[in-house]
Every structure is written in structure tokens, then in C-alpha cells.
Design a protein around this motif. Structure first.
Motif, PDB file in Angstrom:
ATOM      1  N   TRP A 132       0.841  -1.206   0.000  1.00 58.88           N
ATOM      2  CA  TRP A 132       0.000   0.000   0.000  1.00 58.88           C
ATOM      3  C   TRP A 132       0.872   1.250   0.000  1.00 58.88           C
ATOM      4  O   TRP A 132       0.620   2.191  -0.763  1.00 58.88           O
ATOM      5  N   GLU A 133       1.903   1.282   0.848  1.00 60.37           N
ATOM      6  CA  GLU A 133       2.807   2.436   0.873  1.00 60.37           C
ATOM      7  C   GLU A 133       3.439   2.660  -0.496  1.00 60.37           C
ATOM      8  O   GLU A 133       3.565   3.802  -0.954  1.00 60.37           O
ATOM      9  N   ALA A 134       3.856   1.570  -1.156  1.00 58.21           N
ATOM     10  CA  ALA A 134       4.476   1.699  -2.477  1.00 58.21           C
ATOM     11  C   ALA A 134       3.494   2.285  -3.488  1.00 58.21           C
ATOM     12  O   ALA A 134       3.883   3.113  -4.344  1.00 58.21           O
ATOM     13  N   ASP A 135       2.240   1.881  -3.408  1.00 58.63           N
ATOM     14  CA  ASP A 135       1.224   2.425  -4.319  1.00 58.63           C
ATOM     15  C   ASP A 135       0.998   3.916  -4.058  1.00 58.63           C
ATOM     16  O   ASP A 135       0.803   4.698  -5.000  1.00 58.63           O
ATOM     17  N   VAL A 136       1.014   4.323  -2.794  1.00 59.33           N
ATOM     18  CA  VAL A 136       0.860   5.743  -2.447  1.00 59.33           C
ATOM     19  C   VAL A 136       2.035   6.547  -3.009  1.00 59.33           C
ATOM     20  O   VAL A 136       1.846   7.625  -3.589  1.00 59.33           O
ATOM     21  N   VAL A 137       3.245   6.012  -2.850  1.00 61.89           N
ATOM     22  CA  VAL A 137       4.434   6.697  -3.379  1.00 61.89           C
ATOM     23  C   VAL A 137       4.325   6.865  -4.896  1.00 61.89           C
ATOM     24  O   VAL A 137       4.592   7.942  -5.444  1.00 61.89           O
ATOM     25  N   ALA A 186      -6.450   9.201  -8.634  1.00 58.59           N
ATOM     26  CA  ALA A 186      -5.605   8.034  -8.364  1.00 58.59           C
ATOM     27  C   ALA A 186      -4.843   8.191  -7.052  1.00 58.59           C
ATOM     28  O   ALA A 186      -4.695   7.234  -6.284  1.00 58.59           O
ATOM     29  N   PHE A 187      -4.377   9.407  -6.763  1.00 53.56           N
ATOM     30  CA  PHE A 187      -3.650   9.641  -5.510  1.00 53.56           C
ATOM     31  C   PHE A 187      -4.581   9.516  -4.306  1.00 53.56           C
ATOM     32  O   PHE A 187      -4.283   8.798  -3.340  1.00 53.56           O
ATOM     33  N   HIS A 188      -5.717  10.205  -4.360  1.00 53.06           N
ATOM     34  CA  HIS A 188      -6.642  10.139  -3.224  1.00 53.06           C
ATOM     35  C   HIS A 188      -7.154   8.710  -3.030  1.00 53.06           C
ATOM     36  O   HIS A 188      -7.330   8.258  -1.896  1.00 53.06           O
ATOM     37  N   HIS A 189      -7.375   7.998  -4.122  1.00 52.11           N
ATOM     38  CA  HIS A 189      -7.802   6.606  -4.022  1.00 52.11           C
ATOM     39  C   HIS A 189      -6.715   5.756  -3.364  1.00 52.11           C
ATOM     40  O   HIS A 189      -7.024   4.888  -2.538  1.00 52.11           O
ATOM     41  N   SER A 190      -5.468   6.007  -3.720  1.00 49.48           N
ATOM     42  CA  SER A 190      -4.376   5.214  -3.139  1.00 49.48           C
ATOM     43  C   SER A 190      -4.324   5.384  -1.618  1.00 49.48           C
ATOM     44  O   SER A 190      -4.025   4.433  -0.895  1.00 49.48           O
ATOM     45  N   LEU A 191      -4.621   6.576  -1.139  1.00 50.01           N
ATOM     46  CA  LEU A 191      -4.578   6.826   0.300  1.00 50.01           C
ATOM     47  C   LEU A 191      -5.594   5.974   1.058  1.00 50.01           C
ATOM     48  O   LEU A 191      -5.337   5.555   2.193  1.00 50.01           O
ATOM     49  N   ILE A 192      -6.744   5.718   0.439  1.00 49.26           N
ATOM     50  CA  ILE A 192      -7.815   5.007   1.139  1.00 49.26           C
ATOM     51  C   ILE A 192      -7.976   3.568   0.656  1.00 49.26           C
ATOM     52  O   ILE A 192      -8.868   2.848   1.120  1.00 49.26           O
ATOM     53  N   ALA A 193      -7.116   3.116  -0.239  1.00 54.13           N
ATOM     54  CA  ALA A 193      -7.292   1.820  -0.902  1.00 54.13           C
ATOM     55  C   ALA A 193      -7.235   0.639   0.059  1.00 54.13           C
ATOM     56  O   ALA A 193      -7.773  -0.435  -0.237  1.00 54.13           O
ATOM     57  N   ALA A 194      -6.590   0.805   1.214  1.00 53.85           N
ATOM     58  CA  ALA A 194      -6.457  -0.294   2.179  1.00 53.85           C
ATOM     59  C   ALA A 194      -7.561  -0.267   3.229  1.00 53.85           C
ATOM     60  O   ALA A 194      -7.450  -0.924   4.262  1.00 53.85           O
ATOM     61  N   ALA A 226       0.365  10.248   5.291  1.00 59.04           N
ATOM     62  CA  ALA A 226       0.074   8.844   5.010  1.00 59.04           C
ATOM     63  C   ALA A 226       1.246   7.954   5.399  1.00 59.04           C
ATOM     64  O   ALA A 226       1.056   6.928   6.072  1.00 59.04           O
ATOM     65  N   LEU A 227       2.437   8.326   5.006  1.00 67.89           N
ATOM     66  CA  LEU A 227       3.604   7.500   5.324  1.00 67.89           C
ATOM     67  C   LEU A 227       3.885   7.487   6.822  1.00 67.89           C
ATOM     68  O   LEU A 227       4.423   6.512   7.351  1.00 67.89           O
ATOM     69  N   ALA A 228       3.499   8.570   7.517  1.00 70.57           N
ATOM     70  CA  ALA A 228       3.663   8.625   8.976  1.00 70.57           C
ATOM     71  C   ALA A 228       2.485   7.991   9.716  1.00 70.57           C
ATOM     72  O   ALA A 228       2.515   7.887  10.944  1.00 70.57           O
ATOM     73  N   ARG A 229       1.445   7.574   8.988  1.00 69.80           N
ATOM     74  CA  ARG A 229       0.207   7.017   9.557  1.00 69.80           C
ATOM     75  C   ARG A 229      -0.425   7.993  10.552  1.00 69.80           C
ATOM     76  O   ARG A 229      -0.975   7.597  11.576  1.00 69.80           O
ATOM     77  N   ASP A 230      -0.367   9.276  10.204  1.00 67.86           N
ATOM     78  CA  ASP A 230      -0.918  10.331  11.057  1.00 67.86           C
ATOM     79  C   ASP A 230      -2.351  10.623  10.605  1.00 67.86           C
ATOM     80  O   ASP A 230      -2.580  11.454   9.721  1.00 67.86           O
ATOM     81  N   VAL A 231      -3.302   9.924  11.219  1.00 64.95           N
ATOM     82  CA  VAL A 231      -4.699  10.053  10.806  1.00 64.95           C
ATOM     83  C   VAL A 231      -5.230  11.455  11.071  1.00 64.95           C
ATOM     84  O   VAL A 231      -5.849  12.074  10.190  1.00 64.95           O
TER      85      VAL A 231
END
Length: 229
Positions: free
Chosen positions: A114-119, A149-157, A200-205
Motif C-alpha cells: 500500500w505504501e508503495a502504491d501511495v508513493v 488516483a492519488f486520493h484513491h491510493s490513500l484510502i485503498a487499504a 500517510a507515510l507517517a500514519r498520522d490520521v
């Protein structure tokens, strides 16, 4: 933006029936503004334009009423849903509720893939945004695709196909207003995306949700500033 198609989900139309392809084309043309807000949807004209029967068109347009992209007028037929300030704000609020919830779920469950997809999604989006900031205004429609695509990647998981599907429908309705405005917001939107990426990478909701709220509200303000509504 004539001739453009909103195909931001990687879908392969070759596997669709003729009716499904027509549904996707009409939906895309409404979102992109090729079918304009308030436009009467004459079935005979659409029949030749999209290559499907009148009965299939009725089914398609009734499907689109469930997304509030088309209005059924009883015996008078169908028309493209109008654009309004109130509707823009309502859609923005719906997007924020859905996306905030999905962000929390996704940040909690996302793995290394998931992180790789966000990157990857952020890299593509930031490349388009650099081109726009450099003056290439022809990339605005392409930006819409990579923005989704970016916003979707953030919530894809987030773990919910239903949530992702509803979010995409609302996101498209929100982006319809951006396309009607036909204007890129500039440095501010690029900075927002970079901050969302970092959160996202910091998992800071909490940080991501606060930034998303500011991001969506700034988008609404920008659309209104263009005077297109």
C-alpha cells in the motif's frame, strides 16, 4: 476539453457490453462537462451519438439518476443535473465524511505494498502538477485523473469495496465542478498533496484528516472564485 474521457480507474472497456460501454461514456461526458448541466437528453440524438437503443438509453439514464448526475422529468424525459453552489458544498461535505472515514481505516491496515502504491501515485500526480505550474494548461484534465488516483491510493487499504465505490461516485461529482471551472488551483493544491503524502507515510490520521478538510474547502473556494457557477 472536447473528446476527453474520464477513465481514471484503469477499467478496460473491451470487456464490457455495448450498453455498459455507453453507460461509462455518458457518465464520463457528464462529469467532463461535454454534456452540460441542465442539458436536455434527447433519446433519439443520444441513440445515434452512443450507438445504443432507446430502451438501453432509458436504463442508462435511470442508473445515472441514482448518482444524481441525471434528473428524470417524468413524461418530459431526462436532463443533466444542474450545477449549483449548494450542490457543490453538499458534495464536498459528503466527500469529506467518506474520505476521512476511509483514511482512518486505510492508515490502520495499509501494508508495504500500500505504501508503495501511495508513493507511485503521488509521484505521477506531482509530475503533472509541476507541468501545470510551469504553464502547461492543457494538462488540467490529465491532472483530474491522477488526482483521483492519488486520493484513491490513500484510502485503498480501507477494506471496504462498497466504501471505495461510493467514494468514487462522490469524488467524480466533486471533480465535475473542477472541470466546469476548468482552472487549476496552483501551488496550494500541490502543497496539500505533499502534506497528505507525508501524513500517510507517517500514519498520522488526525493530521491527514485536518489537511483533507482544508484541501476540500480550498477547492470549493477556488471553484467559486472562477465565477463559473
Amino acid at each position: 476539453m472536447s473528446g476527453t474521457k474520464l477513465m481514471h480507474d484503469g477499467h478496460d472497456e473491451t470487456s464490457d457490453t455495448v450498453g455498459e460501454q455507453a453507460f461509462r461514456r455518458i457518465r464520463s461526458d457528464i462529469i467532463s462537462g461535454e454534456l452540460k448541466p441542465g442539458q436536455k437528453l434527447k433519446l433519439e440524438r443520444l441513440k445515434s451519438q452512443y450507438g445504443v437503443s432507446v430502451s438501453t438509453l432509458r436504463e442508462i439514464l435511470n442508473r445515472l439518476t441514482t448518482e444524481d448526475l441525471v434528473i428524470a422529468e417524468g413524461q418530459r424525459g431526462f436532463e443533466v443535473s444542474p450545477a449549483s453552489v449548494d450542490n457543490l458544498r453538499e458534495v464536498g461535505d459528503l466527500r469529506l465524511v467518506l474520505e476521512n472515514h476511509a483514511l482512518a481505516l486505510s492508515f490502520a491496515s495499509g501494508d508495504l505494498d500500500w505504501e508503495a502504491d501511495v508513493v507511485a501515485a503521488h509521484h505521477k500526480l506531482s509530475s503533472i502538477e509541476r507541468a501545470l505550474l510551469a504553464g502547461d494548461k492543457n494538462r488540467t484534465f490529465e491532472w483530474i485523473k491522477y488526482d483521483f488516483a492519488f486520493h484513491h491510493s490513500l484510502i485503498a487499504a480501507c477494506g471496504s469495496k462498497s466504501l471505495l465505490a461510493i467514494h468514487q461516485s462522490i469524488f467524480d461529482r466533486f471533480m465535475r465542478y473542477h472541470l466546469l471551472a476548468a482552472s487549476f488551483r496552483g501551488d496550494g493544491v500541490s502543497h496539500d498533496h505533499r502534506e497528505l503524502f507525508d501524513f500517510a507515510l507517517a500514519r498520522d490520521v488526525a493530521g491527514a484528516q485536518a489537511k483533507l478538510a482544508a484541501h476540500i474547502h480550498a477547492g470549493i473556494d477556488h471553484i467559486l472564485s472562477t465565477g463559473k457557477l
